[in-house]
Design an enzyme around this catalytic site. Structure first.
Site, PDB file in Angstrom:
ATOM      1  N   CYS A  71       0.988  -1.237   0.514  1.00 33.40           N
ATOM      2  CA  CYS A  71       0.158   0.124   0.190  1.00 33.40           C
ATOM      3  C   CYS A  71       1.167   1.089   0.139  1.00 33.40           C
ATOM      4  O   CYS A  71       1.831   1.312   0.899  1.00 33.40           O
ATOM      5  CB  CYS A  71      -0.482  -0.510   1.366  1.00 33.40           C
ATOM      6  SG  CYS A  71      -1.901   1.602   1.507  1.00 33.40           S
ATOM      7  N   CYS A 186      -0.930   3.452  -6.601  1.00 28.13           N
ATOM      8  CA  CYS A 186      -1.771   2.921  -5.437  1.00 28.13           C
ATOM      9  C   CYS A 186      -1.547   1.074  -6.303  1.00 28.13           C
ATOM     10  O   CYS A 186      -2.516   1.218  -7.078  1.00 28.13           O
ATOM     11  CB  CYS A 186      -3.000   3.225  -5.972  1.00 28.13           C
ATOM     12  SG  CYS A 186      -4.274   2.646  -4.612  1.00 28.13           S
TER      13      CYS A 186
END
Ligand code: DGL
Length: 264
Positions: A71, A186
């Site tokens: 992440c 992302c």
């Protein structure tokens, strides 16, 4: 021994997929902080505190050999603090691939597509200053794409007009040159990359870091650890402790057994 792959939601499954190819003998525990999803809008101090608490529990309960923070929003905020707080643990972070983008661009126009959190991080700005000072870097913070990717994963449907609107600011024309690289900063976004390609006003390279992260993870493990496999199944733990049916179906499809309870 196991590797924990962590994300706020299900974007980290892109990293799990690549990790299994490179390290098929490992046991994986996927942890999603779905109770905190999306991370993109969180205030920085509150999110960092949440993560330090959560990782304390992950380490105490699961005793992983390695933790992959799949992440960008979490890594760019807390990787340094996590390494400091848990110095004996092997962490692999995920940060925007600005360096490879700057090396590959021909036009000198690069865009970084990320959550609003990743876009505003000092960590991200430092990467640009250090590696892409000669490029024109457009940062695009998307409020909705991570959620659109989650819905797509669970329900198999995505509104292409919304994808088009979210990626539109990435395409820049300047002095007769055009953006030629978009960094998918992302881990959710690779799931939507085919739709992005379809809705793009001109062709670009889309940089997806999931394979590079898996390579980094394998390079840090001792050779013996990559050969062993215990017979326990790979599992998924959600902080909500409460996967609904489409989520269970998704996790099972990725070869993960959904755990019956969260981390609390
Ligand atoms: N998958 C996460 C990332 O790589 C962020 C998703 C979110 O929580 O908004 O940044």
């Amino acid at each position: 021994m196991s590797i924990v792959i962590f994300d706020s939601g299900f974007g980290g499954l892109t990293v799990l997929r690549e990790s299994r190819v490179l390290m098929p003998a490992q046991r994986y525990i996927y942890v999603a902080d779905d109770a905190g999803f999306p991370y993109g809008d969180w205030e920085e101090d509150a999110l960092k505190e949440r993560m330090l608490g959560l990782f304390g529990k992950i380490i105490d309960r699961l005793h992983p050999e390695q933790i992959v923070i799949a992440c960008n929003t979490a890594s760019t905020l807390a990787i340094d603090a996590l390494r400091e707080k848990f110095p004996n643990l092997m962490f692999v972070g995920t940060v925007p691939a600005i360096k490879p983008a700057a090396e590959r661009t021909r036009s000198g126009l690069v865009s970084v597509l990320a959550t609003p959190g990743t876009v505003k991080r000092q960590y991200t700005r430092d990467l640009i200053r250090e590696y892409a000072a000669k490029c024109h870097v457009r940062m695009v913070g998307s409020k909705d794409l991570a959620e659109l990717a989650e819905n797509y994963l669970r329900d198999g449907f995505v509104d292409e007009a919304r994808v088009e609107a979210e990626i539109a600011p990435c395409f820049v024309e300047k002095d007769g040159r055009r953006t030629d690289i978009i960094v998918l900063a992302c881990t959710h976004y690779p799931f939507l990359v085919n739709r992005m390609r379809k809705m793009a006003p001109w062709p670009v390279d889309w940089i997806d870091t999931s394979e590079a992260i898996a390579r980094r993870a394998v390079s840090l493990l001792p050779h013996s650890a990559t050969q062993l496999r215990d017979d326990k199944p790979d599992i998924a733990i959600l902080t909500s402790g409460n996967p609904d049916f489409p989520t269970e179906r998704l996790l099972t499809g990725f070869g993960l057994v959904p755990a019956k309870s969260g981390l609390n």
